[in-house]
Design a protein around this motif. Structure first.
Motif, mmCIF file in Angstrom:
data_model
loop_
_atom_site.group_PDB
_atom_site.id
_atom_site.type_symbol
_atom_site.label_atom_id
_atom_site.label_comp_id
_atom_site.label_asym_id
_atom_site.label_seq_id
_atom_site.Cartn_x
_atom_site.Cartn_y
_atom_site.Cartn_z
ATOM 1 N N LEU A 549 55.097 26.235 50.439
ATOM 2 C CA LEU A 549 54.264 26.832 49.401
ATOM 3 C C LEU A 549 52.832 26.311 49.431
ATOM 4 N N ASN A 550 52.589 25.205 50.138
ATOM 5 C CA ASN A 550 51.260 24.597 50.144
ATOM 6 C C ASN A 550 50.294 25.374 51.026
ATOM 7 N N ILE A 551 49.037 25.429 50.593
ATOM 8 C CA ILE A 551 47.961 26.013 51.392
ATOM 9 C C ILE A 551 47.075 24.856 51.841
ATOM 10 N N PRO A 552 47.172 24.434 53.099
ATOM 11 C CA PRO A 552 46.439 23.247 53.547
ATOM 12 C C PRO A 552 44.941 23.464 53.689
ATOM 13 N N ALA A 553 44.472 24.696 53.845
ATOM 14 C CA ALA A 553 43.044 24.970 54.015
ATOM 15 C C ALA A 553 42.759 26.388 53.553
ATOM 16 N N ILE A 554 41.498 26.687 53.362
ATOM 17 C CA ILE A 554 41.106 28.005 52.878
ATOM 18 C C ILE A 554 41.292 29.031 53.997
ATOM 19 N N PRO A 555 42.160 30.006 53.833
ATOM 20 C CA PRO A 555 42.269 31.062 54.852
ATOM 21 C C PRO A 555 41.117 32.046 54.727
ATOM 22 N N GLN A 556 40.734 32.636 55.849
ATOM 23 C CA GLN A 556 39.706 33.673 55.774
ATOM 24 C C GLN A 556 40.226 34.926 55.076
ATOM 25 N N ILE A 557 41.532 35.212 55.232
ATOM 26 C CA ILE A 557 42.137 36.399 54.628
ATOM 27 C C ILE A 557 43.389 35.966 53.876
ATOM 28 N N LEU A 558 43.511 36.418 52.624
ATOM 29 C CA LEU A 558 44.691 36.144 51.810
ATOM 30 C C LEU A 558 45.288 37.474 51.365
ATOM 31 N N ILE A 559 46.546 37.723 51.722
ATOM 32 C CA ILE A 559 47.220 38.985 51.412
ATOM 33 C C ILE A 559 48.223 38.731 50.290
ATOM 34 N N THR A 560 47.993 39.358 49.145
ATOM 35 C CA THR A 560 48.857 39.173 47.977
ATOM 36 C C THR A 560 49.234 40.533 47.393
ATOM 37 N N PRO A 561 50.277 41.181 47.899
ATOM 38 C CA PRO A 561 50.683 42.480 47.342
ATOM 39 C C PRO A 561 51.073 42.353 45.875
ATOM 40 N N SER A 562 50.693 43.355 45.079
ATOM 41 C CA SER A 562 50.956 43.291 43.660
ATOM 42 C C SER A 562 51.098 44.698 43.095
ATOM 43 N N ASP A 563 51.797 44.793 41.955
ATOM 44 C CA ASP A 563 51.886 46.057 41.237
ATOM 45 C C ASP A 563 50.601 46.362 40.484
ATOM 46 N N LEU A 564 49.703 45.381 40.380
ATOM 47 C CA LEU A 564 48.399 45.631 39.774
ATOM 48 C C LEU A 564 47.580 46.532 40.696
ATOM 49 N N ALA A 565 46.435 46.952 40.209
ATOM 50 C CA ALA A 565 45.610 47.896 40.970
ATOM 51 C C ALA A 565 45.229 47.306 42.323
ATOM 52 N N PRO A 566 45.345 48.073 43.422
ATOM 53 C CA PRO A 566 44.967 47.559 44.752
ATOM 54 C C PRO A 566 43.483 47.237 44.808
ATOM 55 N N PHE A 567 43.128 46.220 45.584
ATOM 56 C CA PHE A 567 41.728 45.812 45.683
ATOM 57 C C PHE A 567 41.506 45.029 46.963
ATOM 58 N N VAL A 568 40.239 44.912 47.350
ATOM 59 C CA VAL A 568 39.789 44.025 48.422
ATOM 60 C C VAL A 568 38.575 43.297 47.875
ATOM 61 N N LYS A 569 38.677 41.985 47.683
ATOM 62 C CA LYS A 569 37.613 41.232 47.029
ATOM 63 C C LYS A 569 37.291 39.974 47.832
ATOM 64 N N VAL A 570 36.005 39.626 47.861
ATOM 65 C CA VAL A 570 35.550 38.387 48.472
ATOM 66 C C VAL A 570 35.533 37.312 47.397
ATOM 67 N N LEU A 571 36.335 36.281 47.563
ATOM 68 C CA LEU A 571 36.400 35.186 46.610
ATOM 69 C C LEU A 571 35.437 34.097 47.042
ATOM 70 N N SER A 572 34.444 33.829 46.229
ATOM 71 C CA SER A 572 33.472 32.783 46.514
ATOM 72 C C SER A 572 33.910 31.511 45.812
ATOM 73 N N LEU A 573 34.103 30.455 46.579
ATOM 74 C CA LEU A 573 34.647 29.220 46.029
ATOM 75 C C LEU A 573 33.607 28.124 45.873
ATOM 76 N N ASN A 574 32.320 28.474 45.914
ATOM 77 C CA ASN A 574 31.278 27.458 45.810
ATOM 78 C C ASN A 574 30.500 27.542 44.511
ATOM 79 N N GLU A 575 30.989 28.381 43.547
ATOM 80 C CA GLU A 575 30.244 28.546 42.304
ATOM 81 C C GLU A 575 30.278 27.280 41.461
ATOM 82 N N THR A 576 31.345 26.492 41.580
ATOM 83 C CA THR A 576 31.437 25.269 40.806
ATOM 84 C C THR A 576 31.150 24.034 41.650
ATOM 85 N N GLY A 577 30.709 24.269 42.876
ATOM 86 C CA GLY A 577 30.288 23.171 43.723
ATOM 87 C C GLY A 577 31.398 22.434 44.408
ATOM 88 N N GLU A 578 32.585 23.022 44.509
ATOM 89 C CA GLU A 578 33.674 22.278 45.131
ATOM 90 C C GLU A 578 33.627 22.340 46.646
#
Length: 621
Positions: A549-578
């Motif tokens: 279940l662990n994610i050892p590093a940030i993948p370039q692509i993350l596939i998460t199928p869901s019953d919610l509305a389909p989407f393709v989004k770029v997640l920016s992880l530097n907004e909080t400076g981490e």
């Protein structure tokens, strides 16, 4: 009750326009459908997500659509309570008007018959042929289904690039397919490399031996890993015991918990620290002074605050993200390496770096009224024309929630359905396309023919059927394709977190994109399933490969199928400076390939160098 409804909307971050009209209608809904204010607002949040509303205001113009949503919820709940109850629809009326009466004698007895198996044998021209002839998927089938009555084959529903969007992409017959065949033979697709990280759990593993000790150790190790990461960042001081009274501000790390069996709310939030710092004890967490937060049970966070009395930790800041390694720094030695190349091409030798063309789809792969697997046939026909380097298919393949699977009114085992309807089609597809095509299969806990456990082992497919082109991954799975790290998980973690999360928007009124926030939780928590306790129906077993279940590093692509509305989004992880390098991740929810008796959606993605420059299309079938 109207003030209570207003308070519940406000607590969830929604404003009300034209309060008198909206609250009056909401009160009527509560009375008619016997809903509490909290249940009504929960239904509104689901309606808000499904409709992808951008504003957080509850408007009177949305009340009619919300009423229809409530009616559908009540109908589904009634059907679950009385499985034998039939709710009549337009389809039943059309059947009666057209004199298409069903034979009810067999239905009354409710015994398996030969009729379904005869029906599914008559697939005719829907199958993909592997004898070198042209695809016949576009010919008319002898069986007329609601899916086959579509006017358009494929419609681009959403596109991430700035290029003009084509209205429809139609699959033509004989002549156009012959022209595509000539082009394909002249310009073969470059073969992509594949490197799979991790191989556990393995096929045939023992499960249902989950002990309390396994659960405790897994949760404790998560808190320890987060604590080490906070310390390594140099942004926080040494964590202390949050249960000890302290007048000065301190820093503590722990897991969010709920003090009851119901949903989490501001008054029921507890923080459980590690055994090392607090002996695993819990303390009440007060969030009144925090201007913005988004928390859910099982989330590991860092808390800056003080505990004046020793009974309540008053938080002033919540750190819900920790420093992550960029995927380029991920130098883990994999236990399983597969180079799907006839020349034995390894990942480090691949000439195509950071470029990948792929099509992603998630099950179900057949409509709810039959087992013809028409959506899968259409998807493979589309993949034949587009020639992606990688075809990623996530379960369920033999959906345990399908009406025909539940009744088992056919003379084949679930495993035979999987091999005859799925593997056979995929084998014919890769044989026809040649050695450049790769297919990856990710199982689902809804697969009737596979182990009902999470994390889930890969499918045990006969090696003679693979031919170095069809590969099964674990669920969740992590792999490199052309040196692009891809993570995937078929469990609907987005919907599960959405049902348990509570949040507070900043004072400026900006609510942000909730779907992006839900997806970002997965990366920031370094876990494919950070929710604990898991949602009912998820067989989370800590006795087998909890490290899966662990994610050892940030993948370039993350596939998460869901019953919610389909989407393709770029997640920016530097907004909080981490992250110092501005790491980003492209999150993809391809939706479901089949929805009810109609088609669903899938995603076509062309990745070039980084998530920002990728081109993706959500295509409705």
């Amino acid at each position: 009750m109207e003030p209570e409804i207003k308070a519940e909307f406000k607590k969830s971050g929604f404003n009300i326009d034209d309060e008198d009209a909206v609250l009056s209608k909401c009160l009527t809904f509560c009375i008619n459908y016997k809903l509490s204010p909290s249940d009504l607002v929960s239904s509104w949040e689901l309606y808000y997500l499904n409709r992808q509303l951008s504003e957080t205001s509850v408007r009177d113009s949305e009340m009619d659509g919300f009423l229809l949503h409530l009616q559908n919820e009540q109908k589904e709940a009634l059907i679950k309570e009385e499985p034998g109850l039939h709710v009549y629809s337009n389809r039943d009326v059309d059947m009666i008007l057209n004199d298409e009466l069903e034979d009810t004698k067999e239905r009354i007895l409710d015994t398996p018959t030969d009729r379904p198996s005869i029906q599914y044998e008559n697939l005719g021209d829907l199958e993909i042929r592997a004898n070198g002839s042209v695809f016949s998927a576009c010919k008319q089938s002898s069986i007329v289904t609601p899916f086959g009555q579509r006017t358009n084959k494929f419609v681009i529903q959403f596109k991430t690039s700035t290029e003009p969007i084509a209205e429809t992409v139609k699959v033509e017959c004989e002549d156009e397919v012959m022209e595509d065949e000539i082009i394909r033979r002249a310009q073969p697709v470059k073969k992509c490399s594949l490197l799979i990280h991790g191989s556990k759990p393995e096929p045939g593993c023992r499960f249902m031996f989950d002990r309390i000790e396994d659960k405790f150790n897994s949760l404790e190790n998560r808190i320890k890993r987060h604590t080490s990461a906070f310390l390594a960042s140099g942004l926080y001081e040494e964590p202390v015991d949050p249960t000890v009274a302290s007048q000065k501000s301190v820093f503590a790390v722990g897991m969010i918990c709920c003090d009851g069996e119901g949903h989490l709310n501001e008054k029921s939030v507890l923080l459980q620290s590690s055994v090392e710092h607090s002996g695993g004890q819990r303390v009440r967490l007060e969030l009144e002074k925090v201007s913005q937060y988004s928390i859910f049970p099982g989330q590991v966070v860092g808390i800056v605050g003080n505990n004046p009395s020793g009974h309540c930790l008053v938080a002033s800041n919540v750190a819900d993200s920790i420093p992550l390694l960029a995927s380029s720094d991920y130098d883990l030695k994999p236990s399983k390496r597969q180079a799907l190349d006839e020349m034995g091409l390894s990942n480090s030798q691949s000439p195509t770096v950071s470029k990948l063309s792929t099509i992603m789809a998630a099950g179900p792969f057949t409509t709810a009224d039959n087992l013809l697997f028409e959506p899968l046939t259409e998807l493979l026909a589309y993949a034949t024309r587009k020639q992606p380097q990688l075809l990623i298919l996530l379960g369920p393949f033999v959906d345990s929630e399908h009406p025909e699977i539940r009744k088992a009114t056919f003379d084949r085992s679930f495993d035979e359905v999987f091999h005859q309807e799925i593997i056979r089609r995929l084998r014919d597809h890769v044989e026809y396309m040649g050695s450049s095509t790769r297919v990856l299969l990710v199982p689902s806990i809804r697969d009737a023919h596979h182990d009902f456990v999470f994390p889930q082992p890969p499918f045990d497919i006969d090696p003679t059927e693979l031919k170095d082109q069809i590969t099964s991954l674990t669920n969740p799975g992590l792999f490199d394709a052309n040196e692009i790290m891809v993570g995937c998980c078929s469990v609907d973690v987005l919907k599960h977190i959405s049902g348990e999360e509570i949040s507070r928007n900043p004072k400026d009124g900006s609510s942000g994109d909730r779907l992006s926030r839900l997806a970002t939780h997965i990366i920031r928590q370094r876990s494919f399933y950070p929710l604990y306790p898991p949602t009912e129906g998820v067989p989370l077993d800590f006795s087998i490969a909890p490290e899966a279940l662990n994610i050892p590093a940030i993948p370039q692509i993350l596939i998460t199928p869901s019953d919610l509305a389909p989407f393709v989004k770029v997640l920016s992880l530097n907004e909080t400076g981490e992250t110092k390098d501005g790491a980003k991740c492209l999150c993809v929810n391809p939706g479901r390939l089949a929805k009810g008796i109609g088609g669903g959606t899938f995603v076509e993605l062309n990745y070039h160098g980084s998530p920002d420059t990728a081109h993706a299309s959500v295509i409705r079938i």
